[in-house]
Design a protein around this motif. Sequence first.
Motif, PDB file in Angstrom:
ATOM      1  N   ILE A 111       0.841  -1.204   0.000  1.00  0.00           N
ATOM      2  CA  ILE A 111       0.000   0.000   0.000  1.00  0.00           C
ATOM      3  C   ILE A 111       0.873   1.249   0.000  1.00  0.00           C
ATOM      4  CG2 ILE A 111      -1.616   1.338   1.424  1.00  0.00           C
ATOM      5  CD1 ILE A 111      -2.812  -1.482   2.226  1.00  0.00           C
ATOM      6  N   ARG A 112       1.882   1.280   0.852  1.00  0.00           N
ATOM      7  CA  ARG A 112       2.795   2.433   0.886  1.00  0.00           C
ATOM      8  C   ARG A 112       3.496   2.604  -0.462  1.00  0.00           C
ATOM      9  NH1 ARG A 112       2.867   4.293   5.882  1.00  0.00           N
ATOM     10  NH2 ARG A 112       2.619   2.827   7.606  1.00  0.00           N
ATOM     11  N   HIS A 113       3.901   1.496  -1.032  1.00  0.00           N
ATOM     12  CA  HIS A 113       4.585   1.526  -2.333  1.00  0.00           C
ATOM     13  C   HIS A 113       3.641   2.060  -3.423  1.00  0.00           C
ATOM     14  CE1 HIS A 113       7.651   0.424  -5.203  1.00  0.00           C
ATOM     15  NE2 HIS A 113       6.765  -0.265  -5.900  1.00  0.00           N
ATOM     16  N   CYS A 114       2.399   1.626  -3.406  1.00  0.00           N
ATOM     17  CA  CYS A 114       1.402   2.111  -4.362  1.00  0.00           C
ATOM     18  C   CYS A 114       1.240   3.621  -4.232  1.00  0.00           C
ATOM     19  CB  CYS A 114       0.066   1.404  -4.133  1.00  0.00           C
ATOM     20  SG  CYS A 114      -1.300   2.038  -5.125  1.00  0.00           S
ATOM     21  N   PHE A 115       1.096   4.115  -3.008  1.00  0.00           N
ATOM     22  CA  PHE A 115       0.939   5.546  -2.780  1.00  0.00           C
ATOM     23  C   PHE A 115       2.150   6.314  -3.298  1.00  0.00           C
ATOM     24  CE2 PHE A 115       1.633   9.377  -0.294  1.00  0.00           C
ATOM     25  CZ  PHE A 115       0.421  10.027  -0.458  1.00  0.00           C
ATOM     26  N   GLU A 116       3.342   5.841  -2.978  1.00  0.00           N
ATOM     27  CA  GLU A 116       4.566   6.535  -3.407  1.00  0.00           C
ATOM     28  C   GLU A 116       4.715   6.524  -4.932  1.00  0.00           C
ATOM     29  OE1 GLU A 116       6.482   8.508  -1.588  1.00  0.00           O
ATOM     30  OE2 GLU A 116       5.218   8.047   0.139  1.00  0.00           O
ATOM     31  N   GLN A 117       4.373   5.407  -5.559  1.00  0.00           N
ATOM     32  CA  GLN A 117       4.432   5.333  -7.020  1.00  0.00           C
ATOM     33  C   GLN A 117       3.426   6.290  -7.645  1.00  0.00           C
ATOM     34  OE1 GLN A 117       3.924   1.037  -7.734  1.00  0.00           O
ATOM     35  NE2 GLN A 117       5.821   1.181  -8.903  1.00  0.00           N
ATOM     36  N   TYR A 118       2.226   6.338  -7.086  1.00  0.00           N
ATOM     37  CA  TYR A 118       1.198   7.245  -7.611  1.00  0.00           C
ATOM     38  C   TYR A 118       1.643   8.695  -7.443  1.00  0.00           C
ATOM     39  CZ  TYR A 118      -3.281   9.272  -8.745  1.00  0.00           C
ATOM     40  OH  TYR A 118      -4.276  10.008  -9.339  1.00  0.00           O
ATOM     41  N   HIS A 178     -10.244  -6.778   1.702  1.00  0.00           N
ATOM     42  CA  HIS A 178      -9.852  -6.253   0.397  1.00  0.00           C
ATOM     43  C   HIS A 178      -9.896  -4.735   0.313  1.00  0.00           C
ATOM     44  CE1 HIS A 178      -9.516 -10.213  -1.316  1.00  0.00           C
ATOM     45  NE2 HIS A 178     -10.671 -10.532  -0.768  1.00  0.00           N
ATOM     46  N   SER A 179      -9.917  -4.071   1.458  1.00  0.00           N
ATOM     47  CA  SER A 179      -9.884  -2.613   1.473  1.00  0.00           C
ATOM     48  C   SER A 179      -8.957  -2.152   2.590  1.00  0.00           C
ATOM     49  CB  SER A 179     -11.286  -2.024   1.653  1.00  0.00           C
ATOM     50  OG  SER A 179     -11.806  -2.386   2.910  1.00  0.00           O
ATOM     51  N   SER A 198      -2.558  -6.893  -6.114  1.00  0.00           N
ATOM     52  CA  SER A 198      -2.129  -5.501  -6.034  1.00  0.00           C
ATOM     53  C   SER A 198      -3.095  -4.648  -5.232  1.00  0.00           C
ATOM     54  CB  SER A 198      -2.025  -4.908  -7.443  1.00  0.00           C
ATOM     55  OG  SER A 198      -1.114  -5.616  -8.220  1.00  0.00           O
ATOM     56  N   TRP A 199      -2.550  -3.651  -4.578  1.00  0.00           N
ATOM     57  CA  TRP A 199      -3.361  -2.638  -3.901  1.00  0.00           C
ATOM     58  C   TRP A 199      -3.426  -1.420  -4.806  1.00  0.00           C
ATOM     59  CZ3 TRP A 199      -6.307  -3.176   0.316  1.00  0.00           C
ATOM     60  CH2 TRP A 199      -6.101  -4.314   1.097  1.00  0.00           C
ATOM     61  N   LYS A 200      -4.629  -0.866  -4.953  1.00  0.00           N
ATOM     62  CA  LYS A 200      -4.861   0.277  -5.842  1.00  0.00           C
ATOM     63  C   LYS A 200      -5.506   1.412  -5.049  1.00  0.00           C
ATOM     64  CE  LYS A 200      -3.916  -2.302  -9.503  1.00  0.00           C
ATOM     65  NZ  LYS A 200      -3.669  -2.031 -10.877  1.00  0.00           N
ATOM     66  N   ILE A 201      -5.230   2.632  -5.458  1.00  0.00           N
ATOM     67  CA  ILE A 201      -5.807   3.817  -4.824  1.00  0.00           C
ATOM     68  C   ILE A 201      -7.251   3.986  -5.271  1.00  0.00           C
ATOM     69  CG2 ILE A 201      -5.705   6.344  -4.756  1.00  0.00           C
ATOM     70  CD1 ILE A 201      -2.685   6.125  -4.838  1.00  0.00           C
ATOM     71  N   GLU A 202      -8.113   4.326  -4.305  1.00  0.00           N
ATOM     72  CA  GLU A 202      -9.530   4.616  -4.566  1.00  0.00           C
ATOM     73  C   GLU A 202      -9.693   6.131  -4.633  1.00  0.00           C
ATOM     74  OE1 GLU A 202     -12.044   2.773  -5.235  1.00  0.00           O
ATOM     75  OE2 GLU A 202     -11.832   0.831  -4.275  1.00  0.00           O
ATOM     76  N   MET A 203      -9.752   6.697  -5.832  1.00  0.00           N
ATOM     77  CA  MET A 203      -9.809   8.149  -5.984  1.00  0.00           C
ATOM     78  C   MET A 203     -11.196   8.741  -5.707  1.00  0.00           C
ATOM     79  SD  MET A 203      -6.747   8.872  -6.510  1.00  0.00           S
ATOM     80  CE  MET A 203      -7.065  10.606  -6.617  1.00  0.00           C
ATOM     81  N   ALA A 204     -12.256   8.049  -6.028  1.00  0.00           N
ATOM     82  CA  ALA A 204     -13.604   8.611  -5.881  1.00  0.00           C
ATOM     83  C   ALA A 204     -13.879   8.999  -4.430  1.00  0.00           C
ATOM     84  CB  ALA A 204     -14.652   7.620  -6.380  1.00  0.00           C
TER      85      ALA A 204
END
Length: 187
Positions: A18-25, A123-124, A148-154
Motif C-alpha cells: 500500500i505504501r509503495h502504491c501511494f509513493e508510485q502514484y 480487500h480494502s 495488487s493494492w490500488k488507490i480509490e480516488m472517488a
Amino acid sequence: LPFLLSACAGHLSDTDKIRHCFEQYKQSLIDHNGQQAVQLVSQESIAYFDSVLHKILYSDSLSLDQESVETKFLALLIRQTLPSSEILPMKGRDLLIYSINHQMTRMRYFTGYSIGKITISQHSATGRQVSKKGASPFLFRFAKEGNSWKIEMAEFFEDIRLNRTPVPGLKEAKAVLAVVEKIYRKK
C-alpha cells in the motif's frame, strides 16, 4: 535497496504494498505520467472518471454547479482546452491519463505527504495522509485487486468535498471559472 529487493522478490507485506502504491502514484503525478498513474488506481476510480467524463460531455451549467469543485474544475478545464472531437472518443481512463499528463491534477494533496498508520480489512484499506506538520483530515482508501493494492480516488475526492471550509461570500462556480480562465490564457 532492501525495499527494492524484497519488492522484486514479491516478499512485501500488504502494508508495504500500500505504501509503495501511494509513493508510485505520487511520483507519477510529479512526473506527469498518466500511463503509470492509471495502473495504480482501482477499477472503481476508473468508473468515477467515466462518470466525470459523462458530466463533461452532457451537463449544463446548472447541473455542473451541483458538482464538487474538483469535478467543476476538471469539466471546465477540459471543455476549454480540448475540442469536442477529442473528448467524445475518450473513456474515463483516457480522461485520467490526459489530466495527469497535462498537469490538471491537484498535486498539493500528494506532494510532501506520506501515509500514516494503515488499517486493512480484507480487500480494502485506509491510511491517513500525514506530513511533517502532522496528520491531515484526509484518508486515502485502497482496494485490493488481485495481488495488487490500488488507490480509490472517488472516495478521496468525496472526502475533500466534505472537509472543505466554505469561504463566506465566495461563489464557488465563479472562483473555479476564474482559475480555469487564468490557466487557459497561459496556454
